[in-house]
Design a protein around this motif. Sequence first.
Motif, PDB file in Angstrom:
ATOM      1  N   ARG A  60       0.820  -1.214   0.000  1.00 34.38           N
ATOM      2  CA  ARG A  60       0.000   0.000   0.000  1.00 34.38           C
ATOM      3  C   ARG A  60       0.855   1.265   0.000  1.00 34.38           C
ATOM      4  O   ARG A  60       0.568   2.224  -0.691  1.00 34.38           O
ATOM      5  N   ASP A  61       1.918   1.264   0.806  1.00 32.85           N
ATOM      6  CA  ASP A  61       2.694   2.489   0.941  1.00 32.85           C
ATOM      7  C   ASP A  61       3.571   2.755  -0.280  1.00 32.85           C
ATOM      8  O   ASP A  61       4.290   3.742  -0.318  1.00 32.85           O
ATOM      9  N   GLN A  62       3.546   1.869  -1.256  1.00 32.59           N
ATOM     10  CA  GLN A  62       4.348   2.105  -2.448  1.00 32.59           C
ATOM     11  C   GLN A  62       3.529   2.672  -3.594  1.00 32.59           C
ATOM     12  O   GLN A  62       4.053   2.931  -4.673  1.00 32.59           O
ATOM     13  N   GLU A  63       2.246   2.865  -3.338  1.00 29.41           N
ATOM     14  CA  GLU A  63       1.372   3.264  -4.437  1.00 29.41           C
ATOM     15  C   GLU A  63       1.738   4.615  -5.022  1.00 29.41           C
ATOM     16  O   GLU A  63       1.557   4.872  -6.200  1.00 29.41           O
ATOM     17  N   SER A  64       2.276   5.504  -4.176  1.00 28.70           N
ATOM     18  CA  SER A  64       2.540   6.855  -4.667  1.00 28.70           C
ATOM     19  C   SER A  64       3.564   6.850  -5.793  1.00 28.70           C
ATOM     20  O   SER A  64       3.504   7.688  -6.688  1.00 28.70           O
ATOM     21  N   TRP A  65       4.505   5.940  -5.761  1.00 26.85           N
ATOM     22  CA  TRP A  65       5.537   5.970  -6.800  1.00 26.85           C
ATOM     23  C   TRP A  65       5.544   4.743  -7.693  1.00 26.85           C
ATOM     24  O   TRP A  65       6.300   4.671  -8.646  1.00 26.85           O
ATOM     25  N   ASN A  66       4.732   3.787  -7.389  1.00 35.43           N
ATOM     26  CA  ASN A  66       4.735   2.565  -8.189  1.00 35.43           C
ATOM     27  C   ASN A  66       3.328   2.335  -8.742  1.00 35.43           C
ATOM     28  O   ASN A  66       2.669   1.377  -8.406  1.00 35.43           O
ATOM     29  N   SER A  67       2.895   3.246  -9.576  1.00 30.87           N
ATOM     30  CA  SER A  67       1.541   3.157 -10.115  1.00 30.87           C
ATOM     31  C   SER A  67       1.538   3.570 -11.571  1.00 30.87           C
ATOM     32  O   SER A  67       2.285   4.444 -11.980  1.00 30.87           O
ATOM     33  N   MET A  68       0.714   2.930 -12.298  1.00 31.73           N
ATOM     34  CA  MET A  68       0.474   3.420 -13.652  1.00 31.73           C
ATOM     35  C   MET A  68      -0.998   3.206 -13.972  1.00 31.73           C
ATOM     36  O   MET A  68      -1.678   2.379 -13.383  1.00 31.73           O
ATOM     37  N   VAL A  69      -1.451   3.984 -14.919  1.00 30.21           N
ATOM     38  CA  VAL A  69      -2.833   3.870 -15.344  1.00 30.21           C
ATOM     39  C   VAL A  69      -2.860   2.914 -16.522  1.00 30.21           C
ATOM     40  O   VAL A  69      -2.113   3.072 -17.480  1.00 30.21           O
ATOM     41  N   THR A  70      -3.686   1.898 -16.430  1.00 33.79           N
ATOM     42  CA  THR A  70      -3.744   0.926 -17.514  1.00 33.79           C
ATOM     43  C   THR A  70      -4.483   1.535 -18.703  1.00 33.79           C
ATOM     44  O   THR A  70      -5.240   2.494 -18.553  1.00 33.79           O
ATOM     45  N   PRO A  71      -4.270   0.961 -19.903  1.00 33.20           N
ATOM     46  CA  PRO A  71      -4.978   1.505 -21.079  1.00 33.20           C
ATOM     47  C   PRO A  71      -6.486   1.558 -20.870  1.00 33.20           C
ATOM     48  O   PRO A  71      -7.149   2.501 -21.301  1.00 33.20           O
ATOM     49  N   GLU A  72      -7.020   0.559 -20.164  1.00 28.29           N
ATOM     50  CA  GLU A  72      -8.471   0.550 -19.948  1.00 28.29           C
ATOM     51  C   GLU A  72      -8.893   1.707 -19.056  1.00 28.29           C
ATOM     52  O   GLU A  72     -10.021   2.189 -19.145  1.00 28.29           O
ATOM     53  N   GLN A  73      -7.985   2.114 -18.188  1.00 28.55           N
ATOM     54  CA  GLN A  73      -8.344   3.163 -17.237  1.00 28.55           C
ATOM     55  C   GLN A  73      -8.115   4.550 -17.813  1.00 28.55           C
ATOM     56  O   GLN A  73      -8.433   5.543 -17.178  1.00 28.55           O
ATOM     57  N   ARG A  74      -7.529   4.611 -19.012  1.00 22.90           N
ATOM     58  CA  ARG A  74      -7.055   5.897 -19.508  1.00 22.90           C
ATOM     59  C   ARG A  74      -8.180   6.921 -19.615  1.00 22.90           C
ATOM     60  O   ARG A  74      -7.987   8.098 -19.401  1.00 22.90           O
ATOM     61  N   ASN A  75      -9.367   6.446 -19.981  1.00 24.49           N
ATOM     62  CA  ASN A  75     -10.459   7.404 -20.158  1.00 24.49           C
ATOM     63  C   ASN A  75     -11.316   7.542 -18.913  1.00 24.49           C
ATOM     64  O   ASN A  75     -12.323   8.233 -18.922  1.00 24.49           O
ATOM     65  N   GLN A  76     -10.908   6.857 -17.864  1.00 26.86           N
ATOM     66  CA  GLN A  76     -11.696   6.966 -16.645  1.00 26.86           C
ATOM     67  C   GLN A  76     -11.015   7.911 -15.675  1.00 26.86           C
ATOM     68  O   GLN A  76      -9.832   8.173 -15.779  1.00 26.86           O
ATOM     69  N   VAL A  77     -11.806   8.380 -14.755  1.00 24.60           N
ATOM     70  CA  VAL A  77     -11.221   9.179 -13.695  1.00 24.60           C
ATOM     71  C   VAL A  77     -10.654   8.203 -12.668  1.00 24.60           C
ATOM     72  O   VAL A  77     -11.359   7.345 -12.163  1.00 24.60           O
ATOM     73  N   VAL A  78      -9.360   8.329 -12.433  1.00 26.54           N
ATOM     74  CA  VAL A  78      -8.755   7.458 -11.438  1.00 26.54           C
ATOM     75  C   VAL A  78      -9.066   8.044 -10.079  1.00 26.54           C
ATOM     76  O   VAL A  78      -8.611   9.122  -9.719  1.00 26.54           O
ATOM     77  N   ARG A  79      -9.857   7.336  -9.328  1.00 28.78           N
ATOM     78  CA  ARG A  79     -10.355   7.902  -8.082  1.00 28.78           C
ATOM     79  C   ARG A  79      -9.284   7.940  -7.013  1.00 28.78           C
ATOM     80  O   ARG A  79      -9.153   8.873  -6.267  1.00 28.78           O
ATOM     81  N   GLN A  80      -8.537   6.910  -6.937  1.00 27.66           N
ATOM     82  CA  GLN A  80      -7.495   6.888  -5.922  1.00 27.66           C
ATOM     83  C   GLN A  80      -6.318   6.104  -6.451  1.00 27.66           C
ATOM     84  O   GLN A  80      -6.423   5.408  -7.455  1.00 27.66           O
ATOM     85  N   VAL A  81      -5.209   6.238  -5.736  1.00 23.67           N
ATOM     86  CA  VAL A  81      -3.992   5.605  -6.242  1.00 23.67           C
ATOM     87  C   VAL A  81      -4.171   4.104  -6.329  1.00 23.67           C
ATOM     88  O   VAL A  81      -3.643   3.452  -7.213  1.00 23.67           O
ATOM     89  N   GLY A  82      -4.926   3.551  -5.394  1.00 24.26           N
ATOM     90  CA  GLY A  82      -5.114   2.107  -5.366  1.00 24.26           C
ATOM     91  C   GLY A  82      -5.783   1.545  -6.605  1.00 24.26           C
ATOM     92  O   GLY A  82      -5.740   0.350  -6.847  1.00 24.26           O
ATOM     93  N   ASP A  83      -6.393   2.426  -7.393  1.00 24.42           N
ATOM     94  CA  ASP A  83      -7.053   1.958  -8.608  1.00 24.42           C
ATOM     95  C   ASP A  83      -6.063   1.622  -9.714  1.00 24.42           C
ATOM     96  O   ASP A  83      -6.420   1.007 -10.709  1.00 24.42           O
ATOM     97  N   THR A  84      -4.824   2.080  -9.554  1.00 24.56           N
ATOM     98  CA  THR A  84      -3.870   1.895 -10.627  1.00 24.56           C
ATOM     99  C   THR A  84      -3.155   0.563 -10.485  1.00 24.56           C
ATOM    100  O   THR A  84      -3.290  -0.140  -9.495  1.00 24.56           O
ATOM    101  N   GLN A  85      -2.387   0.245 -11.504  1.00 25.69           N
ATOM    102  CA  GLN A  85      -1.615  -0.992 -11.506  1.00 25.69           C
ATOM    103  C   GLN A  85      -0.177  -0.673 -11.114  1.00 25.69           C
ATOM    104  O   GLN A  85       0.333   0.390 -11.433  1.00 25.69           O
TER     105      GLN A  85
END
Lengths: 393, 361, 395
Positions: free
Chosen positions: B76-101
């Motif tokens: 959990r504590d690595q989400e701030s720097w170890n996250s990316m938005v997947t292609p499927e998520q590109r057009n969505q609003v990423v609500r929180q860091v945990g939503d990313t891959q």
Amino acid sequence: MATNEHAPLGGKLVTGPFLVLFVVFFAAVIVLTQRFAFGLGSVTHLSDGYPWGIWIAIDLIIGTALGCGGLVMALMVYIINKGEYHPLARAGLMTSLFGYTLGAFAVLIDLGRYWQGHNILLPWLWNPNSVLLETALCIFAYILVLMVEFSPAAFERLGMKEARRRVHRVLFVFTGLGVLLPLMHQSSMGTVLVILGHQVSPLWQSQLLTLHFLVTALTIGFAVVAAESVLSSVAFRRPFETRILSRLAGVMAWVMMAFVVIRYLDVIRVGALPLAFQPGVQALAFWFEFSLGIFAVLFLLPKGNRTNPRFLFLGAMAMLFNGILYRLNAYLIGYDAGPGWSYFPSFGEILVTTGIFALHIMLYLICVKMLPVLHTIRTDRPQAGANAASPAE
Amino acid sequence: MTVDRRAFLKGAATGGSAAALASVTAPGEAGAFARPSKPRPTQALGLLYDSTLCVGCKACVAGCKDANDMPVERSRDQESWNSMVTPEQRNQVVRQVGDTQPIWDTPKSLSGSTLNIIKAYVHGRAEVKDRAEDGFAFIKRQCLHCNDPSCVSACPVSAMTKDPDTGIVNHHVDRCIGCRYCVWACPFNIPRFDYDSAFGKLRKCELCDHRLAEGELPGCVATCPTGATLFGRVDDLEAEARRRIALKPGDTYRYPRGDINRRFGPYTPPHEKVVQAAYQPEVYGDRLLGGTQTLYVSAVPFDKLGLPHGPHIPDRMYATETEAVQHTLYRGMILPAVVLTALILIARRNVDRHHTEAEED
Amino acid sequence: MAPNGQHSTYVQADDLDACVDLFGRLKRRDFLKFCTGVAVTLGLSPALGARIAKAATSPARPTVFWLSGQACTGCTETLLRSHHPTVDTLILDMISLDYHETLAAGSGEQAEIFKDQSMKRNWGEYVLVVDGSIPTKDGGIYCQVAGHPFVDDVRHAAEGAAAIIAMGSCSAWGGIPSADPNPTEAKSAQDVLPGKTVINIPGCPPSPYNFLSTVLYLLTFGKPPELDAQNRPRFAYGRLIHENCERRPHFDAGRFALEFGDAGHRQGWCLYKLGCKGPETYANCPAIGFNDAGFGAWPVGTGHPCFGCTEKGIGFTKPMHAMAEVLTVTPPNLFPRVAEPKGQGVTPAAAALAAGVVGLGVGAGAVLTSRLGKDVPPDEAAFEPPHYTEKPDNQ
């Protein structure tokens, strides 16, 4: 005084305290919904360092020990009392049944792969080396035994005299089993810890865990019986039953003394005593547990104390919390997963545990009001406060 | 049959444990009462991890994930720097860091999706590798495939088994009920459960036996560039480990890579290296806790690397003690049968007395 | 071709002076910018850029002698490929390069005589740059300039030098000529100049900016920049290539190219397993690159493993495929510690709830205990329950 020896208390089922209990239980149900929808991690603080939390340590290990009132009752009735019936025997059996059933329920919600839980009943998968298998099967069998032992109450209520008579005829077999099975699995709950080796502090780790868990099952069971007796005398204004209880208390005081002596000689034997003087939670818990044991002996050993309800109650409470703390210490506080790991139950875990105990009390209230569980009192005193408090543990 | 009740109560209070009590107080190793340890199978396969060779490249972690189809992991504590938005998520609003891959695989410890991990021992200024003071060292953690595994002894439904030939400790997920007793019982804290899934699985290293079946090396060995993780017959690995701990700093040694017995995987030539730091004069896994099939050599004391080590760790697995207690109390179910018979007889007699007394009433 | 606007000045062919100014020199503003950049490269405050500019534009330009021994001229070539400033700005405006065999206008005896004269004139004040290794076998006869062994030239020039810079790996530690079997017994400048401080700028070739920055530091402060144990300027050689490598995340994630041209290699994965010496080589190549060509213009950036040219005992010594010792000074943060904090401890809500439950229990117990003496009928014997017996109901 044949069939009307036991009678339902009657009265309103849904009372104020009952509603409070229901709210607590409902909160637990919400937490459990979340657990089943999103996994154990979503509501508990369980981790691979602490794979067993309070659901096991308190709900199962301590909960079933509290359910050993039935075991002690059986010992009282059939061993000491020469078969004389104790007025609380049926109530004790019932709390045992609930304690064990809810302990098993706690295991079920704690099982990570509960949908495969029936595997434990498949003989071709049994691992004879597994202490946990023996424990689980014994608990399972004991719940069935308790059901049989308690079935006369249900048959009475339903008016099934023939069934009641048949059960009664073979009841002695189940009574025997009802003593043997808890002896087996309660002692094994201690053996379960031996395999943890150095992960359990030497203040608790010992091969005598087997014996200690057996003794604490008896001390806790006795304390529950004594407390139930005292509580029901207060709550239902029943006459206080001291004769059997004080005799048993004398035996238990010596058992407790033997336990304290063996336990602390063992701690010295394994060279763990210095650990008891290292400041920390473990040392604190160790001395607290030790003091409770000493208190229990001091309260119950003098003969005069044993007939005094207050000393009897205090001694029983000291014995109860000594046992509870011993088990909690061995399972959680004395357990060290190694550097880096930490555990304290989550809000949700505590809610579930309190919810299970609330359910226990609710079931007790329902049953004493609807089933012939409590003994009818041959006294002219009014049954004041019958619905006010519950004499459960 | 007459049973003195008082005597019986005393017997019951000490219960069936009387036998255990007698045995425990009998002299033995450290006063403990245990069955003999199970020996390592002669053809047992295992690993030798040499901490001084490990460069911390974590290729084995990646190799393990590939070999076992494991997802990348981050905490959990690595989400701030170890996250990316997947292609499927590109057009969505990423609500929180945990939503990313996660971008990188950055597990903090073994878990339900990490069966092998490189950890670092770091002390003070961490200046020199393989030094305890102000130094650092690496340690590979995965199943040690104990000679006498606790998890196998503990599992109630035989979901943990030890192969009689290779000695590999396997987990059968279709049997597992998720009680996590193995997680608890393992003195090395190896089996891991996936707590974050509604239908979690328990996972542990199984020495890539699915790859061994195809003649391939385990994922971690196949990818190890330096031979820090060496595969082979454990007895041969132990001999190799003994040769290494006899080396002194400054000695040059040809370190084999891959399979020391050259049976699995492609041949990887040994590489030469000058020994930099003095080895600890001990092979980890030769005796402690009954011995293991994963052996360790290191320049840094083993307890600093997170392995159970020290005078308080016995030479036998704790399962020897539980099984001794268990099989003494329950051998042939004789003791429970005797106790049950006695109990039934007493209960029966008391019930009879009931009847008599009731009739007298 | 930009016909209008400010760019038009670049193509005013008839305004030759302007062209010379623009191409040969820097505009004042650009020059200051360059000096500030140098200051930053050196790890100094940008404010010192003005001081560097002042030193660089001082009318008394320092004299520099550049002696080439067993060299491939690569070090000169790299210098020619510096773009800020261009090499002509350097040698025409900033220093007085009085001798350089490749760049000198004169040649032969003319050049040698000029060198001798200038050296006498500037004795004790000039900067000596040596590139190429120095053969010492048989009295150094395997490299001679103007009839005398190179080693003697270097020793002589060093006597009157205010500072000595060894440019390139050959003069810094021996380089290719010193590689086994080293037929000429080639040595580094430091080896033939014991007791002198030789600033080593190793590399094959080194980045010209490491050289320029060192020279400008000398001009500005009159002393060498901070040096490491091998007398290399720390600003350029203080860190392992591995530490700043753009492929480092692949190393940390265990993604390695295993063969040239394989899938991992094509995706730009870590070259460690191909023998990259980045983990044991100190240089700033990944940070500044080469030839001002932008990101990735250095060996590893182009897909070739670092071969450790700046390190004695590694470049030209260790086989190309041999694996590097990883000299990671501090394990990166990505490594979990042996005892990584795991699990969840006490939360305020849980603590409050637990305390509440325990408190409730203790409270209830206390109340009960206090009530026990009062509520229980005092004369227990009076209420001694009768002798209960269980009777089957059919009797």
